[in-house]
Design a protein around this motif. Structure first.
Motif, PDB file in Angstrom:
ATOM      1  N   ASP A 188      44.161  44.756 -17.870  1.00 34.92           N
ATOM      2  CA  ASP A 188      43.682  43.370 -17.726  1.00 34.92           C
ATOM      3  C   ASP A 188      44.815  42.355 -17.815  1.00 34.92           C
ATOM      4  O   ASP A 188      44.564  41.166 -18.044  1.00 34.92           O
ATOM      5  CB  ASP A 188      42.639  43.073 -18.808  1.00 34.92           C
ATOM      6  CG  ASP A 188      41.311  43.753 -18.539  1.00 34.92           C
ATOM      7  OD1 ASP A 188      40.926  43.844 -17.358  1.00 34.92           O
ATOM      8  OD2 ASP A 188      40.670  44.209 -19.505  1.00 34.92           O
ATOM      9  N   ARG A 194      44.586  38.998 -16.138  1.00 33.59           N
ATOM     10  CA  ARG A 194      43.609  38.040 -16.670  1.00 33.59           C
ATOM     11  C   ARG A 194      43.978  37.574 -18.071  1.00 33.59           C
ATOM     12  O   ARG A 194      43.210  36.883 -18.721  1.00 33.59           O
ATOM     13  CB  ARG A 194      42.218  38.671 -16.662  1.00 33.59           C
ATOM     14  CG  ARG A 194      41.701  38.993 -15.254  1.00 33.59           C
ATOM     15  CD  ARG A 194      40.385  39.739 -15.296  1.00 33.59           C
ATOM     16  NE  ARG A 194      39.332  38.974 -15.930  1.00 33.59           N
ATOM     17  CZ  ARG A 194      38.188  39.487 -16.387  1.00 33.59           C
ATOM     18  NH1 ARG A 194      37.979  40.801 -16.270  1.00 33.59           N
ATOM     19  NH2 ARG A 194      37.268  38.722 -16.935  1.00 33.59           N
ATOM     20  N   ILE A 253      47.938  34.874 -16.031  1.00 30.30           N
ATOM     21  CA  ILE A 253      47.472  33.702 -15.276  1.00 30.30           C
ATOM     22  C   ILE A 253      48.612  32.714 -15.071  1.00 30.30           C
ATOM     23  O   ILE A 253      48.787  32.152 -13.979  1.00 30.30           O
ATOM     24  CB  ILE A 253      46.277  33.039 -16.001  1.00 30.30           C
ATOM     25  CG1 ILE A 253      45.056  33.959 -15.935  1.00 30.30           C
ATOM     26  CG2 ILE A 253      45.963  31.675 -15.382  1.00 30.30           C
ATOM     27  CD1 ILE A 253      43.891  33.491 -16.764  1.00 30.30           C
TER      28      ILE A 253
END
Length: 459
Positions: free
Chosen positions: A204, A207, A212
């Motif tokens: 992940d 994210r 980001i």
């Protein structure tokens, strides 16, 4: 008919008037229109609230996590009355001021972490967070970096119900009421500590906050906002090292860090502010709720005098932002007395000490029931989750509304708690900071009985 209140109006008449004229916040419209309000409160003292029918309840969640010093504090009523009679209202617009707002700003500077020594006052939490968003965007614009405008929040974070704060909120149901979100708001998965430190191996990673920022470009990110402990999103306590990792990331990428202390401020977590548990200092800190223990509406955004001075040097005219009730004299007087009570009665330390007992009580529930898991507490802010199969973390069917059902069973036993539903099914416990060990024992005992009855119905 049961009569109530000084106007000699019946409880039934009150319910009908409520249904006819009052649009409730965070309430199913069909339920309110069909049944009227479940409880109509009349009076309160300490931890206990009495309804119009004379039933007494233990308030196990400090209303909306905000009645930190408990109900019925005469000293708060007295300072409010005195201030209203002396100076009922004064504006801080157009370079005007008054003694109470000056004294409160000074007091907050003394108790806040690090160099957060300047306050902008609001009427509550949504306004505080909304103000923080405007300040950070204004700050970067003044510095010639208007493209630094995006705000990254966390999934399951809650920041309010204004347009910007709704957009920042990471609990999906709060977006059901709107047709579009404000531009420039992004959401990261919380608590990916190693990702924030630079480990890209996690599935992940993209994210995470760092992922980001890497994708969007740090030159477009104004700030990161997070609650030290997520409240509405589940009473989620971050793992050790996470807040520091976010602080370091923001410093590395030239991004401002905003902490939303609306719930966690003023002793709720066993420290004066939530970030104090991890010795992290944000660039901006938003407060409300416990600043007056809910007696009068007040909030604030705190920042450093260095940041204020930067904006001052780069600005030629007014900062076109303010609220009619910014720095309200009575609210400031109540806040000063409220903070005095927190300090002189040792309520922050009481929150820390009883938080340990609350956690032990929640662990007892986890060990003695079949559907309970993930006991957690920091100070007097805790929760326990409910699962159909806790070993496999299988939740109950949505239509069962497990947390709401357990909370209703508690209310039948004269204890008010808060369901954290929205798919997470947890029960929150956050009594006023004046609670005693006996109060914690009673809350745990009643909650245990309610869970037992629910288990017998569903298992």
């Amino acid at each position: 008919m049961t009569k109530s209140l000084a106007a000699n109006i019946s409880v039934e008449e009150l319910r009908e008037l409520d249904k006819k004229h009052y649009l409730h916040p965070i309430t199913p419209l069909k339920q309110q229109q069909a049944e009227g309000p479940e409880l109509i409160f009349k009076s309160a003292k300490g931890l206990r609230i009495t309804d119009v029918q004379g039933n007494e309840f233990i308030d196990g969640v400090s209303a909306l996590w905000n009645v930190n010093v408990g109900y019925g504090r005469q000293e708060l009523a007295e300072v409010a009355r005195e201030q209203m009679m002396n100076l009922s209202y004064a504006s801080s617009f157009f370079n005007q001021s008054h003694e109470n707002v000056i004294r409160l700003a000074e007091k907050l500077a003394k108790i806040a972490p690090g160099k957060l020594d300047v306050s902008f006052f609001t009427s509550g939490g949504s306004e505080s967070n909304e103000t923080a968003f405007k300040i950070v965007r204004h700050y970067w614009k003044l510095k010639g970096k208007a493209e630094k405008s995006k705000i990254i929040a966390l999934e399951n974070g809650y920041h309010g119900v204004a347009m910007g704060t709704t957009s920042a909120t990471g609990v999906p149901v709060f977006k059901d009421m709107i047709t579009e979100v404000a531009p420039g708001f992004l959401h990261a998965i919380p608590y990916l500590t190693e990702c924030e430190k630079g480990d890209k191996s996690h599935p992940d990673y993209e994210r995470s906050l760092r992922g980001i920022i890497e994708r969007e470009g740090s030159e477009t990110i104004a700030a990161v906002i997070m609650e030290p402990v997520q409240g509405v999103g589940g009473v989620n306590i971050p793992p050790e090292g996470y807040l520091q990792a976010v602080r370091d990331l923001c410093d590395e990428q030239n991004i401002l860090m905003i902490t939303d202390e609306i719930i966690t401020g003023f002793g709720r977590t066993g420290k004066m502010f939530g970030v104090d548990n991890w010795n992290v200092v944000p660039d901006l800190m938003c407060v409300a709720k416990g600043i007056t223990s809910g007696y009068v509406q007040l909030g604030a955004v705190m920042l450093s005098s260095e940041m204020r001075d930067e904006m001052t040097e780069l600005s030629d005219g007014p900062m076109f932002h303010g609220f009619t009730y910014s720095g309200h004299p009575t609210a400031c007087a109540v806040a000063l007395k409220n903070i005095e009570i927190l300090e002189t009665e040792g309520l922050v330390e009481n929150s820390r000490k009883l938080g340990e007992k609350l956690f032990q009580g929640l662990k007892y529930l986890e060990e003695n029931h079949q559907i309970t898991a993930d006991a957690r507490a920091l100070g007097l802010l805790g929760a326990i989750s409910l699962f159909k199969d806790r070993d496999n973390r299988e939740g109950f069917d949505f239509d069962l509304h497990a947390a709401t059902a357990v909370v209703e069973l508690c209310r039948e036993r004269n204890l008010i708690l808060r369901p954290l539903a929205f798919g997470m099914e947890a029960v929150a416990i956050a009594p006023p900071l004046i609670a005693t060990e006996q109060d914690i024992d009673t809350i745990i005992e009643i909650l245990s009985d309610a869970i037992k009855e629910f288990e017998q119905k569903v298992l």
